[in-house]
Design a protein around this motif. Structure first.
Motif, PDB file in Angstrom:
ATOM      1  N   SER A 129      39.547  40.624  48.231  1.00  0.00           N
ATOM      2  CA  SER A 129      40.966  41.299  48.287  1.00  0.00           C
ATOM      3  C   SER A 129      41.193  41.894  46.918  1.00  0.00           C
ATOM      4  CB  SER A 129      41.927  40.110  48.642  1.00  0.00           C
ATOM      5  OG  SER A 129      42.148  39.173  47.778  1.00  0.00           O
ATOM      6  N   VAL A 130      42.614  42.554  46.790  1.00  0.00           N
ATOM      7  CA  VAL A 130      43.026  43.037  45.338  1.00  0.00           C
ATOM      8  C   VAL A 130      43.075  41.978  44.427  1.00  0.00           C
ATOM      9  CG1 VAL A 130      44.476  44.429  44.516  1.00  0.00           C
ATOM     10  CG2 VAL A 130      43.803  45.204  46.497  1.00  0.00           C
ATOM     11  N   GLY A 131      43.892  40.741  44.961  1.00  0.00           N
ATOM     12  CA  GLY A 131      44.311  39.688  44.131  1.00  0.00           C
ATOM     13  C   GLY A 131      42.683  38.994  43.770  1.00  0.00           C
ATOM     14  N   GLU A 132      41.656  38.753  44.502  1.00  0.00           N
ATOM     15  CA  GLU A 132      40.640  38.276  44.128  1.00  0.00           C
ATOM     16  C   GLU A 132      39.623  39.283  43.185  1.00  0.00           C
ATOM     17  OE1 GLU A 132      39.656  35.807  48.272  1.00  0.00           O
ATOM     18  OE2 GLU A 132      38.903  37.618  48.197  1.00  0.00           O
ATOM     19  N   ILE A 133      39.682  40.473  43.424  1.00  0.00           N
ATOM     20  CA  ILE A 133      39.274  41.429  42.516  1.00  0.00           C
ATOM     21  C   ILE A 133      39.711  41.210  41.173  1.00  0.00           C
ATOM     22  CG2 ILE A 133      38.810  43.882  41.951  1.00  0.00           C
ATOM     23  CD1 ILE A 133      38.707  44.481  44.934  1.00  0.00           C
ATOM     24  N   SER A 134      41.053  41.216  41.126  1.00  0.00           N
ATOM     25  CA  SER A 134      41.685  41.196  39.802  1.00  0.00           C
ATOM     26  C   SER A 134      41.190  39.635  38.961  1.00  0.00           C
ATOM     27  CB  SER A 134      43.361  40.974  39.873  1.00  0.00           C
ATOM     28  OG  SER A 134      43.497  42.192  40.734  1.00  0.00           O
ATOM     29  N   VAL A 135      41.228  38.581  39.649  1.00  0.00           N
ATOM     30  CA  VAL A 135      40.868  37.327  39.216  1.00  0.00           C
ATOM     31  C   VAL A 135      39.617  37.276  38.765  1.00  0.00           C
ATOM     32  CG1 VAL A 135      40.883  34.510  39.607  1.00  0.00           C
ATOM     33  CG2 VAL A 135      42.660  36.136  40.519  1.00  0.00           C
ATOM     34  N   PHE A 136      38.606  37.944  39.620  1.00  0.00           N
ATOM     35  CA  PHE A 136      37.264  38.098  39.192  1.00  0.00           C
ATOM     36  C   PHE A 136      36.932  38.883  38.050  1.00  0.00           C
ATOM     37  CE2 PHE A 136      33.446  40.777  39.556  1.00  0.00           C
ATOM     38  CZ  PHE A 136      32.589  39.796  39.521  1.00  0.00           C
ATOM     39  N   VAL A 137      37.511  39.943  37.750  1.00  0.00           N
ATOM     40  CA  VAL A 137      37.294  40.682  36.440  1.00  0.00           C
ATOM     41  C   VAL A 137      38.107  39.936  35.535  1.00  0.00           C
ATOM     42  CG1 VAL A 137      38.092  42.820  35.352  1.00  0.00           C
ATOM     43  CG2 VAL A 137      37.247  42.771  37.890  1.00  0.00           C
ATOM     44  N   ALA A 138      39.054  39.343  35.613  1.00  0.00           N
ATOM     45  CA  ALA A 138      39.840  38.755  34.633  1.00  0.00           C
ATOM     46  C   ALA A 138      38.700  37.419  34.144  1.00  0.00           C
ATOM     47  CB  ALA A 138      41.198  37.999  35.017  1.00  0.00           C
ATOM     48  N   MET A 139      38.039  36.824  35.078  1.00  0.00           N
ATOM     49  CA  MET A 139      37.120  35.723  34.508  1.00  0.00           C
ATOM     50  C   MET A 139      36.035  36.196  33.618  1.00  0.00           C
ATOM     51  SD  MET A 139      38.464  32.698  35.771  1.00  0.00           S
ATOM     52  CE  MET A 139      36.909  31.851  35.451  1.00  0.00           C
ATOM     53  N   ILE A 140      35.557  37.391  33.773  1.00  0.00           N
ATOM     54  CA  ILE A 140      34.696  37.823  32.915  1.00  0.00           C
ATOM     55  C   ILE A 140      35.282  37.802  31.264  1.00  0.00           C
ATOM     56  CG2 ILE A 140      33.217  40.053  32.067  1.00  0.00           C
ATOM     57  CD1 ILE A 140      33.013  40.676  35.012  1.00  0.00           C
ATOM     58  N   TYR A 141      36.435  38.448  31.311  1.00  0.00           N
ATOM     59  CA  TYR A 141      36.914  38.621  29.934  1.00  0.00           C
ATOM     60  C   TYR A 141      37.447  37.285  29.423  1.00  0.00           C
ATOM     61  CZ  TYR A 141      37.722  43.744  30.489  1.00  0.00           C
ATOM     62  OH  TYR A 141      37.483  44.896  30.264  1.00  0.00           O
ATOM     63  N   VAL A 142      37.910  36.167  30.110  1.00  0.00           N
ATOM     64  CA  VAL A 142      38.307  34.853  29.850  1.00  0.00           C
ATOM     65  C   VAL A 142      36.917  34.331  29.218  1.00  0.00           C
ATOM     66  CG1 VAL A 142      39.009  32.954  30.589  1.00  0.00           C
ATOM     67  CG2 VAL A 142      40.312  34.694  31.252  1.00  0.00           C
ATOM     68  N   GLY A 143      35.918  34.417  29.916  1.00  0.00           N
ATOM     69  CA  GLY A 143      34.666  33.754  29.413  1.00  0.00           C
ATOM     70  C   GLY A 143      34.303  34.315  28.132  1.00  0.00           C
ATOM     71  N   GLY A 144      34.287  35.842  28.023  1.00  0.00           N
ATOM     72  CA  GLY A 144      33.774  36.268  26.699  1.00  0.00           C
ATOM     73  C   GLY A 144      34.984  35.941  25.899  1.00  0.00           C
ATOM     74  N   LEU A 145      36.273  35.640  25.701  1.00  0.00           N
ATOM     75  CA  LEU A 145      36.900  35.143  24.825  1.00  0.00           C
ATOM     76  C   LEU A 145      36.901  33.788  24.335  1.00  0.00           C
ATOM     77  CD1 LEU A 145      39.761  35.698  23.403  1.00  0.00           C
ATOM     78  CD2 LEU A 145      40.917  34.963  25.274  1.00  0.00           C
ATOM     79  N   SER A 178      32.257  46.019  37.922  1.00  0.00           N
ATOM     80  CA  SER A 178      32.592  44.778  38.497  1.00  0.00           C
ATOM     81  C   SER A 178      33.387  45.057  39.662  1.00  0.00           C
ATOM     82  CB  SER A 178      33.038  43.860  37.418  1.00  0.00           C
ATOM     83  OG  SER A 178      34.046  44.397  36.837  1.00  0.00           O
ATOM     84  N   ALA A 179      34.390  45.537  39.333  1.00  0.00           N
ATOM     85  CA  ALA A 179      35.332  45.746  40.302  1.00  0.00           C
ATOM     86  C   ALA A 179      34.647  46.593  41.673  1.00  0.00           C
ATOM     87  CB  ALA A 179      36.748  46.992  40.131  1.00  0.00           C
ATOM     88  N   VAL A 180      33.752  47.540  41.530  1.00  0.00           N
ATOM     89  CA  VAL A 180      33.252  48.022  42.563  1.00  0.00           C
ATOM     90  C   VAL A 180      32.255  47.024  43.434  1.00  0.00           C
ATOM     91  CG1 VAL A 180      31.177  49.809  43.121  1.00  0.00           C
ATOM     92  CG2 VAL A 180      32.700  50.363  41.222  1.00  0.00           C
ATOM     93  N   TYR A 181      31.575  46.124  42.705  1.00  0.00           N
ATOM     94  CA  TYR A 181      30.926  45.192  43.512  1.00  0.00           C
ATOM     95  C   TYR A 181      31.770  44.199  44.223  1.00  0.00           C
ATOM     96  CZ  TYR A 181      29.704  40.104  43.703  1.00  0.00           C
ATOM     97  OH  TYR A 181      29.674  38.474  44.014  1.00  0.00           O
ATOM     98  N   ALA A 182      33.040  43.873  43.541  1.00  0.00           N
ATOM     99  CA  ALA A 182      33.877  42.890  44.190  1.00  0.00           C
ATOM    100  C   ALA A 182      34.288  43.614  45.504  1.00  0.00           C
ATOM    101  CB  ALA A 182      35.112  42.385  43.091  1.00  0.00           C
ATOM    102  N   ALA A 183      34.685  44.858  45.437  1.00  0.00           N
ATOM    103  CA  ALA A 183      35.036  45.671  46.713  1.00  0.00           C
ATOM    104  C   ALA A 183      34.050  45.569  47.712  1.00  0.00           C
ATOM    105  CB  ALA A 183      35.637  47.195  46.235  1.00  0.00           C
ATOM    106  N   GLU A 184      32.715  45.829  47.369  1.00  0.00           N
ATOM    107  CA  GLU A 184      31.632  45.944  48.331  1.00  0.00           C
ATOM    108  C   GLU A 184      31.564  44.490  48.749  1.00  0.00           C
ATOM    109  OE1 GLU A 184      29.673  48.204  49.348  1.00  0.00           O
ATOM    110  OE2 GLU A 184      30.884  49.752  48.196  1.00  0.00           O
ATOM    111  N   ALA A 185      31.751  43.274  48.030  1.00  0.00           N
ATOM    112  CA  ALA A 185      31.553  42.191  48.459  1.00  0.00           C
ATOM    113  C   ALA A 185      32.661  41.795  49.579  1.00  0.00           C
ATOM    114  CB  ALA A 185      31.486  41.090  47.191  1.00  0.00           C
ATOM    115  N   GLY A 186      33.725  42.393  49.633  1.00  0.00           N
ATOM    116  CA  GLY A 186      34.706  42.251  50.600  1.00  0.00           C
ATOM    117  C   GLY A 186      36.108  41.444  49.886  1.00  0.00           C
TER     118      GLY A 186
END
Length: 266
Positions: A67-83, A57-65
């Motif tokens: 930022s570091v903060g946006e990547i962190s929130v993006f990955v966190a949303m996957i975990y939050v949804g699962g929880l 997921s972080a590789v995808y987010a980096a390829e999509a352009g």
């Protein structure tokens, strides 16, 4: 090391006998397939999903352009949804045909993946898709495990967990390789396309299995859903299997008690 050794003293000095463990029966992969083809295919596909979700997921987010903060929130949303989605889906699963629920949840995740490919420029929409995909894929692990246990005797559940973890691991090995290839060929959207194919494939297979075999157990006979993520260790899976087995034994005892009371009353 000294503290760990001292921690054993209360156990070693206890006069209480050790718990009696039931003998477990072996279960080969071929036997596991006969018990639950959907469980085997589901665990394999879920392994591929989660190795991509949490490894790429972080590789995808980096390829999509992002930022570091946006990547962190993006990955966190996957975990939050699962929880957050574990509990409502788990509650529903104890009250309906689990195959149908697997179909619905997988289709929901696949639809979110398709949405992500069409709104690649909208960051908020991507976050929503990550939440739904994570909230779909996480509960699917527990759903497939619970569905398989529904058709097993409690003394075969431990052996079944080993086979299911093995199949999940095979899918997890292939996941990052295929995802990386998909991103290379199709760009960042290859990440979502890969997840969509797996989720919709699982939904389609669950629907097909529903046409091949009627429900083997009624809703009242199903074991309780236990929230469990694919990142859980084999020890956690074993604990979940013990929970299923204990719940199954309690259900059988309750049914026997009710039958006995009905017989006495008649």
């Amino acid at each position: 090391s000294v503290l760990v050794s001292l921690a054993f003293l209360p156990v070693l000095l206890s006069v209480t006998p050790t718990p009696a463990f039931d003998t477990t029966k072996p279960l080969s992969l071929s036997e596991l397939w006969e018990v639950s083809p959907l469980g085997c295919i589901g665990m394999f596909l879920i392994g591929g999903m989660f190795s991509a979700l949490f490894g790429m997921s972080a590789v995808y987010a980096a390829e999509a352009g992002f930022s570091v903060g946006e990547i962190s929130v993006f990955v966190a949303m996957i975990y939050v949804g699962g929880l957050l989605m574990q509990y409502p889906i788990g509650w529903i699963s104890d009250r309906m045909d689990r195959r149908l629920l697997i179909l619905i949840v997988a289709a929901m995740g696949g639809a979110a993946g398709l949405l992500a490919t069409s709104v690649s420029g909208l960051y908020v929409a991507i976050l929503a898709a990550a939440f739904v995909v994570g909230g779909s894929a996480n509960p699917l692990y527990g759903l497939v495990l619970a569905y398989t246990n529904d058709m097993l005797e409690h003394d075969r559940m431990a052996a079944a967990s080993g086979g299911l973890i093995f199949l999940n691991g095979i899918g997890a090995v292939a996941g990052p390789l295929v995802t990386g290839w998909a991103i290379t060929v199709s760009g960042p959207d290859g990440f979502w396309l890969y997840l969509t194919i797996l989720l919709l494939g699982l939904a389609a297979y669950a629907g097909w299995r529903m046409t091949r075999r009627p429900p083997q157990v009624t809703v009242e006979e199903t074991v309780s859903y236990a929230p469990l993520t694919p990142s859980a260790s084999p020890v956690a899976v074993e604990v979940a299997q013990e929970y299923y087995a204990d719940n199954l034994e309690e259900s059988v005892a309750e049914v026997a008690t009710v039958d006995g009371e009905d017989g006495a009353g008649s």
